[in-house]
Design a protein around this motif. Structure first.
Motif, PDB file in Angstrom:
ATOM      1  N   ALA A  90       0.267  -3.847  -5.490  1.00  0.00           N
ATOM      2  CA  ALA A  90      -0.182  -2.462  -5.670  1.00  0.00           C
ATOM      3  C   ALA A  90      -1.650  -2.434  -6.079  1.00  0.00           C
ATOM      4  N   ALA A  91      -2.044  -3.349  -6.970  1.00  0.00           N
ATOM      5  CA  ALA A  91      -3.444  -3.408  -7.398  1.00  0.00           C
ATOM      6  C   ALA A  91      -4.351  -3.807  -6.238  1.00  0.00           C
ATOM      7  N   ALA A  92      -3.868  -4.689  -5.376  1.00  0.00           N
ATOM      8  CA  ALA A  92      -4.650  -5.088  -4.201  1.00  0.00           C
ATOM      9  C   ALA A  92      -4.881  -3.894  -3.279  1.00  0.00           C
ATOM     10  N   HIS A  93      -3.843  -3.087  -3.066  1.00  0.00           N
ATOM     11  CA  HIS A  93      -4.007  -1.872  -2.254  1.00  0.00           C
ATOM     12  C   HIS A  93      -4.983  -0.905  -2.921  1.00  0.00           C
ATOM     13  N   MET A  94      -4.908  -0.792  -4.226  1.00  0.00           N
ATOM     14  CA  MET A  94      -5.833   0.082  -4.950  1.00  0.00           C
ATOM     15  C   MET A  94      -7.280  -0.353  -4.711  1.00  0.00           C
ATOM     16  N   ILE A  95      -7.534  -1.671  -4.780  1.00  0.00           N
ATOM     17  CA  ILE A  95      -8.885  -2.179  -4.556  1.00  0.00           C
ATOM     18  C   ILE A  95      -9.346  -1.896  -3.134  1.00  0.00           C
ATOM     19  N   ARG A  96      -8.452  -2.126  -2.170  1.00  0.00           N
ATOM     20  CA  ARG A  96      -8.827  -1.872  -0.781  1.00  0.00           C
ATOM     21  C   ARG A  96      -9.181  -0.405  -0.591  1.00  0.00           C
ATOM     22  N   ASN A  97      -8.363   0.480  -1.142  1.00  0.00           N
ATOM     23  CA  ASN A  97      -8.624   1.908  -0.982  1.00  0.00           C
ATOM     24  C   ASN A  97      -9.937   2.322  -1.639  1.00  0.00           C
ATOM     25  N   PHE A  98     -10.245   1.674  -2.744  1.00  0.00           N
ATOM     26  CA  PHE A  98     -11.457   2.040  -3.486  1.00  0.00           C
ATOM     27  C   PHE A  98     -12.705   1.381  -2.916  1.00  0.00           C
ATOM     28  N   ALA A  99     -12.597   0.085  -2.547  1.00  0.00           N
ATOM     29  CA  ALA A  99     -13.784  -0.706  -2.216  1.00  0.00           C
ATOM     30  C   ALA A  99     -14.019  -0.897  -0.732  1.00  0.00           C
ATOM     31  N   GLY A 100     -12.958  -0.829   0.085  1.00  0.00           N
ATOM     32  CA  GLY A 100     -13.127  -1.016   1.516  1.00  0.00           C
ATOM     33  C   GLY A 100     -12.267  -2.145   2.056  1.00  0.00           C
ATOM     34  N   PRO A 101     -12.204  -2.276   3.379  1.00  0.00           N
ATOM     35  CA  PRO A 101     -11.288  -3.239   3.999  1.00  0.00           C
ATOM     36  C   PRO A 101     -11.821  -4.662   4.133  1.00  0.00           C
ATOM     37  N   ARG A 102     -13.116  -4.869   3.875  1.00  0.00           N
ATOM     38  CA  ARG A 102     -13.684  -6.223   4.009  1.00  0.00           C
ATOM     39  C   ARG A 102     -14.418  -6.556   2.709  1.00  0.00           C
ATOM     40  N   LEU A 103     -13.930  -7.598   2.005  1.00  0.00           N
ATOM     41  CA  LEU A 103     -14.364  -7.833   0.637  1.00  0.00           C
ATOM     42  C   LEU A 103     -14.887  -9.247   0.428  1.00  0.00           C
ATOM     43  N   LEU A 104     -15.918  -9.342  -0.364  1.00  0.00           N
ATOM     44  CA  LEU A 104     -16.462 -10.621  -0.805  1.00  0.00           C
ATOM     45  C   LEU A 104     -15.934 -10.878  -2.220  1.00  0.00           C
ATOM     46  N   ILE A 105     -15.322 -12.050  -2.434  1.00  0.00           N
ATOM     47  CA  ILE A 105     -14.745 -12.338  -3.743  1.00  0.00           C
ATOM     48  C   ILE A 105     -15.294 -13.656  -4.286  1.00  0.00           C
ATOM     49  N   PRO A 106     -15.311 -13.835  -5.606  1.00  0.00           N
ATOM     50  CA  PRO A 106     -15.812 -15.089  -6.182  1.00  0.00           C
ATOM     51  C   PRO A 106     -14.796 -16.212  -6.015  1.00  0.00           C
ATOM     52  N   PRO A 107     -15.257 -17.456  -5.952  1.00  0.00           N
ATOM     53  CA  PRO A 107     -14.327 -18.588  -5.830  1.00  0.00           C
ATOM     54  C   PRO A 107     -13.444 -18.754  -7.063  1.00  0.00           C
ATOM     55  N   SER A 108     -13.821 -18.122  -8.168  1.00  0.00           N
ATOM     56  CA  SER A 108     -13.052 -18.245  -9.401  1.00  0.00           C
ATOM     57  C   SER A 108     -11.917 -17.235  -9.515  1.00  0.00           C
ATOM     58  N   MET A 109     -11.787 -16.319  -8.545  1.00  0.00           N
ATOM     59  CA  MET A 109     -10.709 -15.341  -8.645  1.00  0.00           C
ATOM     60  C   MET A 109      -9.355 -16.046  -8.686  1.00  0.00           C
ATOM     61  N   PRO A 110      -8.445 -15.633  -9.591  1.00  0.00           N
ATOM     62  CA  PRO A 110      -7.121 -16.258  -9.646  1.00  0.00           C
ATOM     63  C   PRO A 110      -6.466 -16.313  -8.268  1.00  0.00           C
ATOM     64  N   VAL A 111      -5.985 -17.487  -7.889  1.00  0.00           N
ATOM     65  CA  VAL A 111      -5.538 -17.696  -6.507  1.00  0.00           C
ATOM     66  C   VAL A 111      -4.366 -16.791  -6.150  1.00  0.00           C
ATOM     67  N   GLY A 112      -3.479 -16.530  -7.102  1.00  0.00           N
ATOM     68  CA  GLY A 112      -2.340 -15.663  -6.804  1.00  0.00           C
ATOM     69  C   GLY A 112      -2.778 -14.271  -6.435  1.00  0.00           C
ATOM     70  N   PHE A 113      -3.729 -13.731  -7.187  1.00  0.00           N
ATOM     71  CA  PHE A 113      -4.204 -12.379  -6.886  1.00  0.00           C
ATOM     72  C   PHE A 113      -5.015 -12.369  -5.595  1.00  0.00           C
ATOM     73  N   ALA A 114      -5.802 -13.422  -5.376  1.00  0.00           N
ATOM     74  CA  ALA A 114      -6.588 -13.496  -4.137  1.00  0.00           C
ATOM     75  C   ALA A 114      -5.668 -13.473  -2.916  1.00  0.00           C
ATOM     76  N   ARG A 115      -4.513 -14.132  -3.010  1.00  0.00           N
ATOM     77  CA  ARG A 115      -3.570 -14.127  -1.883  1.00  0.00           C
ATOM     78  C   ARG A 115      -3.031 -12.724  -1.625  1.00  0.00           C
ATOM     79  N   LYS A 116      -2.746 -11.979  -2.717  1.00  0.00           N
ATOM     80  CA  LYS A 116      -2.294 -10.601  -2.541  1.00  0.00           C
ATOM     81  C   LYS A 116      -3.364  -9.767  -1.849  1.00  0.00           C
ATOM     82  N   LEU A 117      -4.613 -10.026  -2.234  1.00  0.00           N
ATOM     83  CA  LEU A 117      -5.715  -9.270  -1.646  1.00  0.00           C
ATOM     84  C   LEU A 117      -5.854  -9.564  -0.160  1.00  0.00           C
ATOM     85  N   THR A 118      -5.595 -10.808   0.238  1.00  0.00           N
ATOM     86  CA  THR A 118      -5.699 -11.149   1.660  1.00  0.00           C
ATOM     87  C   THR A 118      -4.608 -10.487   2.496  1.00  0.00           C
ATOM     88  N   GLU A 119      -3.543 -10.004   1.859  1.00  0.00           N
ATOM     89  CA  GLU A 119      -2.483  -9.309   2.588  1.00  0.00           C
ATOM     90  C   GLU A 119      -2.888  -7.896   3.001  1.00  0.00           C
TER      91      GLU A 119
END
Length: 377
Positions: A90-119
């Motif tokens: 749900a948080a990943a969808h919130m970010i997409r809706n707020f920030a856009g469909p193509r995102l640059l993320i830091p290499p330090s982002m927690p891997v579990g959340f990064a995977r949700k974001l890639t969905e």
């Protein structure tokens, strides 16, 4: 934030998104907001910086951060949770809706959340842009680091004075006020000297004798006369988050001839490094010059013996950050705050390390360290 805008344009991304607590140095640097729980930072391609935080943190975030503040409620998270029971999805969808469909993320982002974001969005992993930005310190940052170093020297002075006042017993153990002077006790002296200045010390090294031959051995138990005592102190300000770093090697009484010669070589190696620091020089070239100096003076490095670590590193919101003075060290630039810490380590003999910290200027190296170098106390 010009460099981050360039990265967004390079990768055709809508925004840079970070998700972490302020324990992450990049997050603290970008947001200016201190929180032990993760929150979201968004830097959009139009140059706007926004924090998405819980409602309970909204008022404090507005007070602490220069970013725009949006709550999870206003960003639509409650409605998304009805559709997506998985909170991270749900948080990943919130970010997409707020920030856009193509995102640059830091290499330090927690891997579990990064995977949700890639969905839910196209995700590009950044190469470390923020670390590069952080490596060039502003005048304000430099003053904050200078402040911590001044307090570092007060604390190290208290430790050195305790060693100087101690006297060896018939076993060679240093005694102070009828009790053994131990690594732990010296660390306590340093700790309590730093507390009035809101500085915390973490993993301070006070190693003696054989333990000093291991560069990062914290040290434990009694300190002994006529043995090298390596003190590596790197406190952090609890108020600003900035570190300082300094190492001195001392001995209560005259140590072995080998240690005396090593100390002289390390001192001269640091002087050589200082003379080479200027913008445009690479960390690798300064490191190589020190390695060659040691080799010419009979100190070959083999395995765990000799000069076994890098010559130095950047200091800021992390104790080890860019740039590096190592075999892979890149170009030094004005505003880089760095350490210079040559050392020599030999099992059965001991270790010697000296470390100063300062900033690269247009004229060379402006040292923040004003603590004397004296081996024998």
């Amino acid at each position: 934030m010009k460099r981050l805008l360039e990265e967004l344009e390079k990768h055709a991304c809508d925004a840079y998104v970070a998700y972490d607590s302020s324990d992450d140095a990049d997050m603290r640097y970008l947001s200016g907001f201190l929180a032990s729980d993760p929150y979201i930072y968004v830097f959009s391609k139009d140059g706007a910086s926004t924090l998405i935080v819980s409602s309970m943190e909204e008022t404090r975030a507005r007070y602490e951060s220069a970013c725009s503040i949006v709550t999870r409620i206003s960003a639509g998270l409650p409605e998304l949770l009805k559709k997506y029971p998985d909170p991270e999805l749900a948080a990943a969808h919130m970010i997409r809706n707020f920030a856009g469909p193509r995102l640059l993320i830091p290499p330090s982002m927690p891997v579990g959340f990064a995977r949700k974001l890639t969905e839910v969005a196209e995700v590009i992993i950044d190469s470390g842009t923020i670390g590069g930005i952080r490596s060039i310190k502003t005048e304000d940052e430099i003053e904050k680091i200078r402040y911590v170093q001044k307090k570092n020297e007060i604390a190290t002075r208290a430790a050195v004075d305790a060693i100087r006042k101690s006297e060896p017993d018939d076993r060679g153990i240093l005694m102070l006020e009828d009790a053994p002077l131990t690594s732990e006790r010296v660390r306590d002296i340093i700790h309590f000297a730093l507390r009035p200045f809101n500085c915390e010390d973490i993993d301070t090294i006070v190693s003696c004798g054989e333990a000093s031959s291991m560069p990062h051995a914290r040290g434990t138990g009694p300190l002994y006369a006529n043995q090298p005592i390596v003190m590596d102190v790197f406190p952090r300000s609890e108020l600003t988050g900035y570190f300082a770093d300094m190492t001195r090697t001392v001995s209560k009484g005259v140590p072995s001839d080998e240690i005396v010669r090593m100390y002289d070589a390390v001192q001269k190696a640091k002087e050589l490094a200082v003379s080479m620091i200027r913008p445009g020089v690479t960390g690798a070239s300064v490191y190589s010059a020190v390695v060659e100096f040691f080799r010419e003076n009979g100190y070959e490095t083999a395995g765990s013996s000799g000069f076994t670590h890098s010559l130095g590193h950047g200091v800021g919101l992390e104790i080890h950050e860019a740039p590096s003075l190592s075999p892979s060290g890149g170009e030094l630039k004005v505003g880089h705050v760095i350490t210079l810490e040559p050392g020599l380590y030999y099992q059965g003999v001991g270790g010697v390390r000296l470390e100063d910290m300062g900033v690269v200027t247009s004229d060379g190296f402006d040292s923040f360290t004003c603590f004397e170098e004296k081996l024998v106390l």
